[in-house]
Design a protein around this motif. Sequence first.
Motif, mmCIF file in Angstrom:
data_model
loop_
_atom_site.group_PDB
_atom_site.id
_atom_site.type_symbol
_atom_site.label_atom_id
_atom_site.label_comp_id
_atom_site.label_asym_id
_atom_site.label_seq_id
_atom_site.Cartn_x
_atom_site.Cartn_y
_atom_site.Cartn_z
ATOM 1 N N ALA A 2 0.826 -1.203 0.000
ATOM 2 C CA ALA A 2 0.000 0.000 0.000
ATOM 3 C C ALA A 2 0.851 1.240 0.000
ATOM 4 O O ALA A 2 1.977 1.263 0.480
ATOM 5 C CB ALA A 2 -0.920 0.003 1.226
ATOM 6 N N GLY A 3 0.274 2.309 -0.551
ATOM 7 C CA GLY A 3 0.969 3.593 -0.585
ATOM 8 C C GLY A 3 1.101 4.191 0.790
ATOM 9 O O GLY A 3 0.524 3.732 1.759
ATOM 10 N N ILE A 33 0.067 5.879 -4.460
ATOM 11 C CA ILE A 33 -0.988 4.879 -4.584
ATOM 12 C C ILE A 33 -0.828 4.209 -5.947
ATOM 13 O O ILE A 33 -0.774 4.893 -6.971
ATOM 14 C CB ILE A 33 -2.390 5.518 -4.485
ATOM 15 C CG1 ILE A 33 -2.569 6.241 -3.145
ATOM 16 C CG2 ILE A 33 -3.477 4.461 -4.684
ATOM 17 C CD1 ILE A 33 -2.733 5.345 -1.953
ATOM 18 N N HIS A 34 -0.744 2.891 -5.982
ATOM 19 C CA HIS A 34 -0.525 2.167 -7.232
ATOM 20 C C HIS A 34 0.692 2.725 -7.988
ATOM 21 O O HIS A 34 0.639 2.932 -9.206
ATOM 22 C CB HIS A 34 -1.768 2.222 -8.121
ATOM 23 C CG HIS A 34 -2.913 1.394 -7.626
ATOM 24 N ND1 HIS A 34 -2.787 0.046 -7.324
ATOM 25 C CD2 HIS A 34 -4.206 1.725 -7.366
ATOM 26 C CE1 HIS A 34 -3.952 -0.414 -6.923
ATOM 27 N NE2 HIS A 34 -4.830 0.578 -6.934
ATOM 28 N N TYR A 61 -5.915 3.291 1.239
ATOM 29 C CA TYR A 61 -4.971 2.180 1.289
ATOM 30 C C TYR A 61 -5.704 0.837 1.192
ATOM 31 O O TYR A 61 -5.208 -0.113 0.580
ATOM 32 C CB TYR A 61 -4.155 2.234 2.575
ATOM 33 C CG TYR A 61 -3.306 3.480 2.711
ATOM 34 C CD1 TYR A 61 -2.845 4.170 1.600
ATOM 35 C CD2 TYR A 61 -2.953 3.971 3.976
ATOM 36 C CE1 TYR A 61 -2.066 5.301 1.732
ATOM 37 C CE2 TYR A 61 -2.173 5.106 4.114
ATOM 38 C CZ TYR A 61 -1.733 5.771 2.985
ATOM 39 O OH TYR A 61 -0.965 6.892 3.122
ATOM 40 N N GLU A 64 -6.539 0.254 -2.403
ATOM 41 C CA GLU A 64 -5.348 -0.159 -3.143
ATOM 42 C C GLU A 64 -5.051 -1.638 -2.913
ATOM 43 O O GLU A 64 -4.718 -2.373 -3.853
ATOM 44 C CB GLU A 64 -4.142 0.687 -2.736
ATOM 45 C CG GLU A 64 -2.892 0.350 -3.532
ATOM 46 C CD GLU A 64 -1.653 1.060 -3.004
ATOM 47 O OE1 GLU A 64 -0.679 1.209 -3.766
ATOM 48 O OE2 GLU A 64 -1.650 1.447 -1.817
ATOM 49 N N GLU A 65 -5.176 -2.085 -1.676
ATOM 50 C CA GLU A 65 -4.893 -3.483 -1.351
ATOM 51 C C GLU A 65 -5.905 -4.432 -1.985
ATOM 52 O O GLU A 65 -5.608 -5.608 -2.222
ATOM 53 C CB GLU A 65 -4.908 -3.668 0.172
ATOM 54 C CG GLU A 65 -3.712 -3.076 0.880
ATOM 55 C CD GLU A 65 -2.484 -3.956 0.764
ATOM 56 O OE1 GLU A 65 -2.557 -5.144 1.113
ATOM 57 O OE2 GLU A 65 -1.447 -3.444 0.309
ATOM 58 N N ALA A 67 -7.690 -3.800 -4.946
ATOM 59 C CA ALA A 67 -8.004 -3.148 -6.219
ATOM 60 C C ALA A 67 -8.827 -4.037 -7.149
ATOM 61 O O ALA A 67 -9.737 -3.559 -7.840
ATOM 62 C CB ALA A 67 -6.715 -2.706 -6.906
ATOM 63 N N ALA A 88 -7.896 6.882 -5.370
ATOM 64 C CA ALA A 88 -7.436 5.495 -5.246
ATOM 65 C C ALA A 88 -8.369 4.540 -5.977
ATOM 66 O O ALA A 88 -7.928 3.590 -6.630
ATOM 67 C CB ALA A 88 -7.317 5.111 -3.771
ATOM 68 N N SER A 92 -7.680 2.274 -9.370
ATOM 69 C CA SER A 92 -7.940 0.828 -9.294
ATOM 70 C C SER A 92 -8.866 0.353 -10.403
ATOM 71 O O SER A 92 -9.202 -0.833 -10.465
ATOM 72 C CB SER A 92 -8.550 0.473 -7.930
ATOM 73 O OG SER A 92 -7.661 0.800 -6.880
#
Length: 257
Positions: A2-3, A33-34, A61, A64-65, A67, A88, A92
Motif C-alpha cells: 500500500a501507498g 498509490i498504485h 490504502y 489499493e490493497e 483493487a 485510489a 484501481s
Amino acid sequence: MAGICTEAPLLSTRQKDSAQPYDDVVFRKTFVIHKTELSLCEKYHLGFAGCLWNGGELLAYYVEEHAAHFFNTSCLELGCGIGLTGIALALSGAKVVLTDLEYAIPFVVRNLTQTVPALLDSGQVRALPYKWGSARGPEFEALSPPYDCLFLADCIYDEELIPDLVRSLLRLSAPQTEVYVCFEWRLCASIAMFFEQTRPYFSTHHVPNEDVADLRCKWAPSRPDEGLFVLTRNDVAPPAKLLEEPAREDNEVWLDY
C-alpha cells in the motif's frame, strides 16, 4: 504494498505578518498509490471538506490493497473531502463520483486536475455537489444512482445529520450495493444511531483490526481506534415516507475538536 504519505510540507504564499487572509494557506501532502505519486492539497478554511481525515487515508490504502474487487465497478463517495479515496478507486479501475457540498467542489476538482487529469478528462472520475438527504432536482439526477459501492470516511459525527446520511445511502444504493464506512471510535452516540438506522436495510461486517493493521501503522501507529465496516444492502424496501422526507436546510455541522 500500500501507498504511504511520504511528506507533508506547508505551502503558502502568505508571509509572516502579512495582511493576506488565512484562507489562502494551503497544506500539501504527497502519497503513493498504485505507484502513482499524488500531491494533494488541504485547505482548512473550507472546514471539514478541506481536510484529509484519517478514515479517508485508511480507505484509500484499503482500496489499493483490494483493487481487483473494485475494478470496473461504479463507486460514489459521500463527503469526499480532498478526494484521496476516490482517486485510489479511479486508479484501481473503478468509475468514480466524488461528492461534497457545493462550495467544496472546486477544491476537489483542483486536486483531481493536479493528480489524475487524464482520468478526469475521460470521465472516469467526476466531482459533483450533493447535499445529504437530497432526492430531487438536477443535483440528485446528475448522480444517476444506484452504485455498486458507496464510501463514507469519517462522516459519522453528528446525530442530527444521521437521518439524512442514511436516506442518502438508501437512495443511492440497490440490493447488493456495498457501503464502506470508516470512522474513529469517538462519537459513540452518533455511531450507535447510524447502525441502528441502517440495520433494517443492510447487513454489517466489521473488518477485523488485524486485517488493516499494516495499513493503519503507515499513517497513525498511535491511533488504533479507526473502525472499518462493510455494509451490504439487502432486499428490504424502506418505507416510501422515509425516502420522501426532505433534507435538512443546513446539514453541515461545524465541530471544534
